[in-house]
Design an enzyme around this catalytic site. Sequence first.
Site, PDB file in Angstrom:
ATOM      1  N   SER A 267      11.796  48.234  37.836  1.00  0.00           N
ATOM      2  CA  SER A 267      12.784  49.146  37.263  1.00  0.00           C
ATOM      3  C   SER A 267      13.895  49.473  38.266  1.00  0.00           C
ATOM      4  CB  SER A 267      12.060  50.405  36.773  1.00  0.00           C
ATOM      5  OG  SER A 267      12.808  51.020  35.794  1.00  0.00           O
ATOM      6  N   HIS A 408       7.919  49.003  29.059  1.00  0.00           N
ATOM      7  CA  HIS A 408       8.460  49.051  30.407  1.00  0.00           C
ATOM      8  C   HIS A 408       7.368  49.487  31.381  1.00  0.00           C
ATOM      9  CE1 HIS A 408      11.784  49.713  33.233  1.00  0.00           C
ATOM     10  NE2 HIS A 408      11.245  50.870  33.549  1.00  0.00           N
TER      11      HIS A 408
HETATM   12  C1  GTR Z   1      15.813  54.552  33.378  1.00  0.00           C
HETATM   13  C2  GTR Z   1      17.104  53.885  33.746  1.00  0.00           C
HETATM   14  C3  GTR Z   1      16.831  52.452  33.993  1.00  0.00           C
HETATM   15  C4  GTR Z   1      15.627  52.201  34.884  1.00  0.00           C
HETATM   16  C5  GTR Z   1      14.529  53.222  34.691  1.00  0.00           C
HETATM   17  C6  GTR Z   1      13.503  53.354  35.807  1.00  0.00           C
HETATM   18  O1  GTR Z   1      15.929  55.843  32.944  1.00  0.00           O
HETATM   19  O2  GTR Z   1      17.990  54.086  32.681  1.00  0.00           O
HETATM   20  O3  GTR Z   1      17.990  51.836  34.501  1.00  0.00           O
HETATM   21  O4  GTR Z   1      15.965  52.098  36.193  1.00  0.00           O
HETATM   22  O5  GTR Z   1      15.017  54.492  34.527  1.00  0.00           O
HETATM   23  O6  GTR Z   1      13.800  53.143  36.978  1.00  0.00           O
HETATM   24  O7  GTR Z   1      12.388  53.731  35.475  1.00  0.00           O
END
Ligand code: GTR
Length: 436
Positions: A267, A408
């Site tokens: 991420s 995710h």
């Molecule tokens: C989200 C962000 C993403 C990603 C994520 C993370 O809110 O929009 O770009 O980086 O966080 O790091 O968990």
Amino acid sequence: MKRRRPFRGSAPLALPLALAAAPGFAQQTGTNDVESRVPSYTLPDPLRLTDATLVQGPTDWREKRRPELLRLFEEHVYGRSPARPAALRFSVLDTDPRAIGGLATRRQIRVLMDGTESGPAFDILLYLPNGRPRPLPVFLGLNFSGNHSVHPDPGIRLTSSWGGDGPGVIDGHATDAARGSSASAWPVERILDRGYALATVYYGDIEPDKANGLKDGVRAHFGPAGALAASDWGAIAAWAWGLSRALDYLETDPDVDAHRALLLGHSRLGKTALWAGAQDERFAMVISNNSGEGGAALARRWFGETVDAITSSFPWWFAPRFRDYAGREASLPVDQHLLLALIAPRPLYVASASEDLWADPRGEFLAAKGAEPVYRLFGRDGLGVDDWPVPDRPIGGTIGYHLRRGPHALTAYDWEQYLAFADRHLHASPKDDSAR
Ligand code: GTR
């Protein structure tokens, strides 16, 4: 892991590549999660210099295009980072040869960034599998919640930095209850069992991930002081810089083969791993797990998170200038396939997740595809396929890719693919420089 913006929509469909260029709208506002609404876009050519000269071979790439791209990413996206501090020093805090029931040696190292005990510092947690020939290949990755969160091992020091709001963290301070809270993302035993060392650092030790985190992190110490100029470093650049300082240490540890340092991030820390790996060619392999916007996903492809969304929610992550491209992605002098190309010819793995539409899984695949010409310039293959693979079918040559079914996250399934990819490219050949 961290809070994510809500996102509607169904799992992405495996569409042929050509649909990426469906004719469409000139300018978009808001976000899009419908593949058929993705307008056409044109990506900058990896093999053409800004003055339109064609890159003819690896020497042109190394001497002209690569430095040019690094400068463009610094100026427009991540900001400029300082050199390695001359006073950098390492202090081994402890070594326990019988950690995790005797499976590993645990070493904890403090990186003293200005050489003093009272200056900025972060701790590396290093596990070395016992009974394996040394020096060992090593995975290096930043973690989100403190070194103590990766495993319940009671010998891991609790971070004393701001610890966010995760489980076992009270008023920003980690407690024993936080031990092992991120263990599902770090299959430590499995990694050790496969013959790899694991090094990890809490990203909040380098700089806290919050709007005013700058004043408590490395950017405050290594400047520039005062208000940030357009191309000054953002937090991603600061964390990436910390990864290079961790590698500085690993180069000094005789149990580790720093020529086989595999950089991994999830991420926002996947974005960080890519920027660190792009700049610092000592990293032998780079793995981006669900890194999305500002990571592996194409900015010009209007799908999922946008420059506007990311720079509104997390303005401190980037150089201030990046915000200028909100809604104007087509005028960015770079796009993220060029960031991936900066890893070439080293092995690169990009991983997406089918429900992670905010990260634009298909845009991550297309960016990897867009980096292929640079791998070919070096006589390497790229992904080896043209079509976006169905979920749970890993593909790839020197660039690996999979679309994991699910949300995710960094999971055991992802790690299995990285271990296999690492075995294929690096494990069998200690001290082999051919992949660099
Ligand atoms: C989200 C962000 C993403 C990603 C994520 C993370 O809110 O929009 O770009 O980086 O966080 O790091 O968990």
